[in-house]
Write an enzyme that holds these catalytic residues in place. Sequence first.
Site, PDB file in Angstrom:
ATOM      1  N   LYS A 108       0.838  -1.205   0.000  1.00  0.00           N
ATOM      2  CA  LYS A 108       0.000   0.000   0.000  1.00  0.00           C
ATOM      3  C   LYS A 108       0.874   1.257   0.000  1.00  0.00           C
ATOM      4  O   LYS A 108       1.729   1.429   0.865  1.00  0.00           O
ATOM      5  CB  LYS A 108      -0.898   0.025   1.252  1.00  0.00           C
TER       6      LYS A 108
HETATM    7  C1  E4P Z   1      -8.163  -0.258   4.314  1.00  0.00           C
HETATM    8  O1  E4P Z   1      -7.404  -0.542   3.415  1.00  0.00           O
HETATM    9  C2  E4P Z   1      -8.244   1.096   4.865  1.00  0.00           C
HETATM   10  O2  E4P Z   1      -7.004   1.475   5.369  1.00  0.00           O
HETATM   11  C3  E4P Z   1      -9.337   1.161   5.915  1.00  0.00           C
HETATM   12  O3  E4P Z   1     -10.506   0.601   5.380  1.00  0.00           O
HETATM   13  C4  E4P Z   1      -9.577   2.574   6.422  1.00  0.00           C
HETATM   14  O4  E4P Z   1     -10.717   2.570   7.253  1.00  0.00           O
HETATM   15  P1  E4P Z   1     -11.081   3.782   8.230  1.00  0.00           P
HETATM   16  O5  E4P Z   1     -11.459   4.951   7.404  1.00  0.00           O
HETATM   17  O6  E4P Z   1     -12.222   3.253   9.045  1.00  0.00           O
HETATM   18  O7  E4P Z   1      -9.847   4.071   9.056  1.00  0.00           O
END
Ligand code: E4P
Length: 280
Positions: A108
């Site tokens: 990522k």
């Molecule tokens: C997943 O890849 C994301 O980092 C995650 O869904 C972010 O979620 P949030 O907005 O609840 O922190």
Amino acid sequence: MKPENLRTKIFLDSGDPAETKETMAFLGFLDGQTTNPSLIAKNPETAGKKFTREELLGFYRGVVEEVSRVIPEGSVSIEVYADKHTSAEEMLRQGREMFAWIPNAHIKYPTTREGLKAAQQSVKEGMRVNMTLVFSQQQAAAVYAATRGAKRGNVFLSPFIGRLDDRGENGMDLIENILKMYQKGDGHVEVLTASVRNLHHLLAAVQLGSDILTSPLKVLREWAQAGLPAREDFYKPEALTPILYEELNLEQDWTAFDISHELTDVGVERFSADWNALLS
Ligand code: E4P
């Protein structure tokens, strides 16, 4: 077992392998898992602890190795550390290292200028990437253009719908708009609906045909308890402002798109702060 009519891949959003096992137990399948620095900070084993940089990275590695053992056929997303000063070269250095941790990693990178440069080079090297903190169609177009030539399955795009909802915009519109725009492309980028907060989000993502969605355990449990339905015909959040579709040309160079978004900057800030809070 996964319903036969369900085409969306289902990922767990968690930094805790115990949740991977628990989800496998009640759901019977998982197509992957996403992690991020804030989720690692929420892992119960980090509670009240401080780490050196090497120890924390070692802990993160242990987490994804365990997840990978539970879902060896799935994808496991690992996020690089990035703050507003982190260069593409530094992200790429981390990405290469993390990609070697497990055989089923997606790396990522934030959808920023530096993150896109790192992703562009990563896909050239055959690495799998997951572009995170996406809040606009322009960012999605830039990801498409920067990763052109990559094999389908090697590039995920993560629009954060819950965080758009939080500020009064209908995040699900962004998913719909990106899917529509990508229909004009070659299909090399898969849309991964992220920041899912409730069962309506999960079902609407399935209904729209999102390639993948990632969800917290709590929502997956609700879904399982409801009998794994695969439709949401009534998702019309009247209180949220619609996000309108933009006509964009995917054939342009990625630098032609306006990739700036306040929520991306806030997201980078929050992820790095949560990570740094664990350091001694
Ligand atoms: C997943 O890849 C994301 O980092 C995650 O869904 C972010 O979620 P949030 O907005 O609840 O922190």
